[in-house]
Write a protein that holds these residues in place. Structure first.
Motif, PDB file in Angstrom:
ATOM      1  N   ALA A 277       0.831  -1.206   0.000  1.00 43.26           N
ATOM      2  CA  ALA A 277       0.000   0.000   0.000  1.00 43.26           C
ATOM      3  C   ALA A 277       0.864   1.253   0.000  1.00 43.26           C
ATOM      4  CB  ALA A 277      -0.929   0.002   1.208  1.00 43.26           C
ATOM      5  N   THR A 278       1.986   1.200   0.706  1.00 44.38           N
ATOM      6  CA  THR A 278       2.891   2.358   0.739  1.00 44.38           C
ATOM      7  C   THR A 278       3.485   2.618  -0.640  1.00 44.38           C
ATOM      8  OG1 THR A 278       3.421   1.910   3.053  1.00 44.38           O
ATOM      9  CG2 THR A 278       4.938   3.305   1.833  1.00 44.38           C
ATOM     10  N   VAL A 279       3.872   1.547  -1.326  1.00 42.80           N
ATOM     11  CA  VAL A 279       4.404   1.700  -2.694  1.00 42.80           C
ATOM     12  C   VAL A 279       3.350   2.312  -3.609  1.00 42.80           C
ATOM     13  CG1 VAL A 279       5.197   0.435  -4.721  1.00 42.80           C
ATOM     14  CG2 VAL A 279       6.098  -0.141  -2.455  1.00 42.80           C
ATOM     15  N   TRP A 280       2.113   1.860  -3.489  1.00 43.21           N
ATOM     16  CA  TRP A 280       1.050   2.416  -4.325  1.00 43.21           C
ATOM     17  C   TRP A 280       0.742   3.866  -3.963  1.00 43.21           C
ATOM     18  CZ3 TRP A 280      -0.517   1.076  -8.822  1.00 43.21           C
ATOM     19  CH2 TRP A 280      -0.428  -0.256  -9.235  1.00 43.21           C
ATOM     20  N   LEU A 281       0.971   4.242  -2.720  1.00 44.88           N
ATOM     21  CA  LEU A 281       0.777   5.629  -2.323  1.00 44.88           C
ATOM     22  C   LEU A 281       1.791   6.530  -3.024  1.00 44.88           C
ATOM     23  CD1 LEU A 281      -1.199   7.047  -0.374  1.00 44.88           C
ATOM     24  CD2 LEU A 281       0.593   6.970   1.365  1.00 44.88           C
ATOM     25  N   VAL A 282       3.039   6.074  -3.071  1.00 43.65           N
ATOM     26  CA  VAL A 282       4.075   6.824  -3.795  1.00 43.65           C
ATOM     27  C   VAL A 282       3.744   6.874  -5.285  1.00 43.65           C
ATOM     28  CG1 VAL A 282       6.519   6.910  -4.383  1.00 43.65           C
ATOM     29  CG2 VAL A 282       5.824   6.203  -2.084  1.00 43.65           C
ATOM     30  N   VAL A 317      -2.638  23.338   0.236  1.00 43.54           N
ATOM     31  CA  VAL A 317      -2.748  23.546   1.678  1.00 43.54           C
ATOM     32  C   VAL A 317      -3.934  22.766   2.243  1.00 43.54           C
ATOM     33  CG1 VAL A 317      -3.285  25.249   3.455  1.00 43.54           C
ATOM     34  CG2 VAL A 317      -1.592  25.775   1.719  1.00 43.54           C
ATOM     35  N   THR A 318      -5.058  22.828   1.533  1.00 47.21           N
ATOM     36  CA  THR A 318      -6.255  22.118   1.987  1.00 47.21           C
ATOM     37  C   THR A 318      -6.016  20.610   2.018  1.00 47.21           C
ATOM     38  OG1 THR A 318      -7.650  23.855   1.031  1.00 47.21           O
ATOM     39  CG2 THR A 318      -8.709  21.774   1.557  1.00 47.21           C
ATOM     40  N   ALA A 319      -5.380  20.075   0.977  1.00 49.15           N
ATOM     41  CA  ALA A 319      -5.098  18.638   0.930  1.00 49.15           C
ATOM     42  C   ALA A 319      -4.169  18.230   2.068  1.00 49.15           C
ATOM     43  CB  ALA A 319      -4.489  18.272  -0.422  1.00 49.15           C
ATOM     44  N   ALA A 321      -3.830  19.721   4.987  1.00 47.98           N
ATOM     45  CA  ALA A 321      -4.570  19.787   6.250  1.00 47.98           C
ATOM     46  C   ALA A 321      -5.483  18.569   6.420  1.00 47.98           C
ATOM     47  CB  ALA A 321      -5.383  21.077   6.304  1.00 47.98           C
ATOM     48  N   LEU A 322      -6.142  18.168   5.337  1.00 46.77           N
ATOM     49  CA  LEU A 322      -7.051  17.022   5.418  1.00 46.77           C
ATOM     50  C   LEU A 322      -6.288  15.719   5.646  1.00 46.77           C
ATOM     51  CD1 LEU A 322      -9.580  17.926   2.573  1.00 46.77           C
ATOM     52  CD2 LEU A 322      -9.968  18.017   5.048  1.00 46.77           C
ATOM     53  N   ILE A 323      -5.111  15.586   5.011  1.00 51.25           N
ATOM     54  CA  ILE A 323      -4.307  14.378   5.230  1.00 51.25           C
ATOM     55  C   ILE A 323      -3.819  14.325   6.674  1.00 51.25           C
ATOM     56  CG2 ILE A 323      -2.172  13.186   4.602  1.00 51.25           C
ATOM     57  CD1 ILE A 323      -2.538  14.311   1.762  1.00 51.25           C
ATOM     58  N   ALA A 324      -3.351  15.475   7.176  1.00 46.90           N
ATOM     59  CA  ALA A 324      -2.818  15.517   8.539  1.00 46.90           C
ATOM     60  C   ALA A 324      -3.894  15.210   9.574  1.00 46.90           C
ATOM     61  CB  ALA A 324      -2.193  16.880   8.811  1.00 46.90           C
ATOM     62  N   TRP A 325      -5.118  15.699   9.358  1.00 42.01           N
ATOM     63  CA  TRP A 325      -6.173  15.555  10.359  1.00 42.01           C
ATOM     64  C   TRP A 325      -7.017  14.286  10.182  1.00 42.01           C
ATOM     65  CZ3 TRP A 325      -7.717  21.335   9.541  1.00 42.01           C
ATOM     66  CH2 TRP A 325      -6.825  22.144  10.263  1.00 42.01           C
ATOM     67  N   GLY A 326      -7.210  13.847   8.946  1.00 46.93           N
ATOM     68  CA  GLY A 326      -8.122  12.718   8.747  1.00 46.93           C
ATOM     69  C   GLY A 326      -7.638  11.671   7.791  1.00 46.93           C
ATOM     70  N   GLY A 327      -6.344  11.718   7.420  1.00 51.75           N
ATOM     71  CA  GLY A 327      -5.838  10.763   6.446  1.00 51.75           C
ATOM     72  C   GLY A 327      -5.828   9.334   6.922  1.00 51.75           C
ATOM     73  N   THR A 328      -5.747   9.132   8.228  1.00 48.92           N
ATOM     74  CA  THR A 328      -5.687   7.768   8.767  1.00 48.92           C
ATOM     75  C   THR A 328      -7.073   7.158   8.977  1.00 48.92           C
ATOM     76  OG1 THR A 328      -5.590   8.688  11.010  1.00 48.92           O
ATOM     77  CG2 THR A 328      -3.493   8.212   9.920  1.00 48.92           C
ATOM     78  N   LEU A 329      -8.135   7.925   8.727  1.00 52.32           N
ATOM     79  CA  LEU A 329      -9.489   7.412   8.965  1.00 52.32           C
ATOM     80  C   LEU A 329      -9.913   6.418   7.901  1.00 52.32           C
ATOM     81  CD1 LEU A 329     -11.288  10.730  10.008  1.00 52.32           C
ATOM     82  CD2 LEU A 329     -10.323   8.945  11.490  1.00 52.32           C
ATOM     83  N   VAL A 336      -7.098   9.305  -2.344  1.00 49.74           N
ATOM     84  CA  VAL A 336      -7.716  10.423  -3.068  1.00 49.74           C
ATOM     85  C   VAL A 336      -7.021  11.736  -2.708  1.00 49.74           C
ATOM     86  CG1 VAL A 336      -9.828  11.788  -3.315  1.00 49.74           C
ATOM     87  CG2 VAL A 336      -9.949   9.291  -3.324  1.00 49.74           C
ATOM     88  N   LEU A 337      -6.777  11.943  -1.431  1.00 45.44           N
ATOM     89  CA  LEU A 337      -6.133  13.184  -0.992  1.00 45.44           C
ATOM     90  C   LEU A 337      -4.692  13.270  -1.498  1.00 45.44           C
ATOM     91  CD1 LEU A 337      -7.456  13.377   2.696  1.00 45.44           C
ATOM     92  CD2 LEU A 337      -8.169  14.769   0.735  1.00 45.44           C
ATOM     93  N   PHE A 338      -3.984  12.149  -1.507  1.00 48.86           N
ATOM     94  CA  PHE A 338      -2.619  12.155  -2.046  1.00 48.86           C
ATOM     95  C   PHE A 338      -2.632  12.461  -3.544  1.00 48.86           C
ATOM     96  CE2 PHE A 338      -0.779  10.872   1.836  1.00 48.86           C
ATOM     97  CZ  PHE A 338       0.598  10.901   1.698  1.00 48.86           C
ATOM     98  N   PHE A 339      -3.639  11.950  -4.261  1.00 45.13           N
ATOM     99  CA  PHE A 339      -3.733  12.240  -5.697  1.00 45.13           C
ATOM    100  C   PHE A 339      -3.976  13.738  -5.916  1.00 45.13           C
ATOM    101  CE2 PHE A 339      -5.798  12.704  -9.771  1.00 45.13           C
ATOM    102  CZ  PHE A 339      -5.106  11.836 -10.593  1.00 45.13           C
ATOM    103  N   ILE A 340      -4.878  14.317  -5.140  1.00 39.48           N
ATOM    104  CA  ILE A 340      -5.167  15.754  -5.274  1.00 39.48           C
ATOM    105  C   ILE A 340      -3.926  16.580  -4.946  1.00 39.48           C
ATOM    106  CG2 ILE A 340      -6.519  17.657  -4.305  1.00 39.48           C
ATOM    107  CD1 ILE A 340      -8.798  15.649  -3.873  1.00 39.48           C
ATOM    108  N   TYR A 341      -3.232  16.178  -3.887  1.00 43.22           N
ATOM    109  CA  TYR A 341      -2.023  16.918  -3.514  1.00 43.22           C
ATOM    110  C   TYR A 341      -0.964  16.810  -4.618  1.00 43.22           C
ATOM    111  CZ  TYR A 341       2.187  18.383  -1.144  1.00 43.22           C
ATOM    112  OH  TYR A 341       3.365  19.039  -0.835  1.00 43.22           O
ATOM    113  N   GLY A 342      -0.745  15.598  -5.138  1.00 39.20           N
ATOM    114  CA  GLY A 342       0.246  15.425  -6.192  1.00 39.20           C
ATOM    115  C   GLY A 342      -0.095  16.202  -7.443  1.00 39.20           C
TER     116      GLY A 342
END
Length: 435
Positions: A277-282, A317-319, A321-329, A336-342
């Protein structure tokens, strides 16, 4: 229009104006396509050279990771590449002034080939330090040459698209480099040889007689003579006066573009993701950056680039903040948030470069490219340790304090650039006289 021509009737003024606008649009599209095709020899050489460089980086890392290699030696050899990169940013401008872009590119490519050849013939660690230093110098010089050439060759209405194509080329090259490493085998004794052969093939467009298009705007500029203003460095302060958002965004690119790939595996491990999953995140970040390059470049050629940078900064910035606060949920939400940030953070660099080039005289393009790439490399080198320290003390989400902070700076700089008075010609001249 054909029927009107056959009948001999004259078209009405609105019809003529409409057809005229269509004709102008078609000519502009054709001219953009021609200009894009003209850059293909350069893009192909850059792609092949970057593939070879990516393979060498991975191959060196695998070799240094073997048992029996002194950790101090590993650290010294790995430090050589960023040190060479910084040197390359400083040394390229005089070479381009004296030899021109294409011949400097070939000289730099020959240096990269010499560096790759060295890894084939020796495994003496002090020699590897020198070879990595040469590799970093050659890649930095190559980027300065290519980016300044694109700025000079492009026009205001297609500079963003050409830069997006350039960034897409380098991103694909890094990806193909890893694919080739997997195909040859990370532990294969032929890995260095294949990397050297890839760099050698980068000369193919030149051997085939495919020359770079001329740069009449540079060739006709008398200030380009040796000893003129073209020989002077355009420093960060002068660039900041002309285009604040460009300076901030390029530094942000140094914070983000490499570190997000270095730190994401650490983040994934710390939040409990599996290795797969970590590799796919990258991979998700990489794909997002590549997919978004062309659309963002197209938009930046049609809208105010300061507005594009403002939107990119806000979304990044929004992405974060959302990853930091709710990315582990939720793991799907995290992807999705990593894709938007990238898609937003990894496309800031070309838009910022295109905007900065629009504020500069052609004689300053090479100097400005070197200075901006130097800022990029400083951000690249200086921040991984800071991010790792924050993550160790504050937890995995602290990674996005740094990345989100860089995006926030871009947002503020874009606002400042939009609100301040435009730089007039006399002000620009005074700034240039201080250089």
């Amino acid at each position: 229009m054909i029927l009107l021509a056959i009948s001999g009737a004259r078209p009405s003024r609105p019809t003529a104006a409409f057809m005229g606008s269509i004709a102008q649009s078609a000519m502009r599209l054709w001219r953009n396509a021609e200009r894009s095709r003209a850059t293909l020899p350069m893009m192909a050489s850059v792609c092949l050279a970057c593939i070879g460089s990516a393979m060498l980086t991975t191959a060196v890392s695998f070799h240094l990771g073997k048992a029996g290699v002194d950790p101090g030696t590993v650290q010294i050899v790995l430090t050589a590449y960023p040190a060479g990169f910084l040197i390359g940013c400083l040394m390229t401008r005089p070479l381009v002034t004296h030899y021109g872009h294409e011949r400097t590119f070939l000289l730099v490519l020959a240096t990269a080939l010499l560096s790759a050849l060295g890894f084939v013939v020796t495994d003496f660690m002090p020699a590897w330090f020198c070879l990595r230093l040469l590799g970093g110098m050659s890649m930095a010089s190559m980027f300065v040459v290519c980016e300044s050439w694109i700025n000079l060759y492009a026009e205001q209405h297609n500079r963003g698209s050409l830069f997006a194509l350039y960034m897409l080329t380098t991103a694909i090259a890094v990806l193909l480099g890893q694919v080739l490493v997997a195909m040859v085998g990370p532990q294969s004794p032929h890995l260095f040889l294949v990397a050297m052969a890839t760099v050698l093939v980068a000369f193919a467009p030149n051997f085939a007689g495919l020359r770079w298009p001329a740069l009449p705007s540079v060739l006709s500029d008398p200030a380009r003579a040796p000893g003129g203003k073209a020989d002077r460095r355009l420093g960060p302060l002068a660039l900041f006066r002309l285009a604040p958002v460009t300076v901030v965004a390029i530094f942000q690119g140094g914070i983000t573009n490499m570190n997000v790939f270095v730190l994401t595996p650490l983040y994934g491990t710390q939040i409990g993701l599996s290795a797969a999953a970590t590799v796919w995140l990258v991979t998700t970040i990489s794909i997002a950056g590549m997919v978004a390059q062309a659309p963002v470049g197209w938009l930046s050629d049609r809208f105010d680039r300061r507005l594009i940078l403002l939107v990119q900064g806000l979304v990044s910035v929004t992405a974060c903040a959302l990853i930091a606060w709710g990315g582990t949920l939720s793991v799907p939400l995290l992807f999705v948030l990593f894709f938007i940030y990238g898609a937003t953070a990894l496309t800031i660099y070309p838009v910022a470069m295109a905007f900065g080039a629009s504020q500069l005289h052609s004689r300053h393009m090479v100097a400005a490219s070197g200075t901006l790439l130097l800022l990029y490399s400083i951000g690249n080198v200086a921040t991984p340790g800071v991010a790792a320290g924050l993550m160790a003390h504050l937890g995995p989400p602290a990674m996005f304090l740094l990345l989100g902070g860089g995006a926030a700076l871009v947002t503020l700089a874009a606002c400042y650039n939009l609100l301040r008075r435009p730089v007039t010609a006399p002000v620009m001249q005074r700034i240039e006289e201080r250089v």
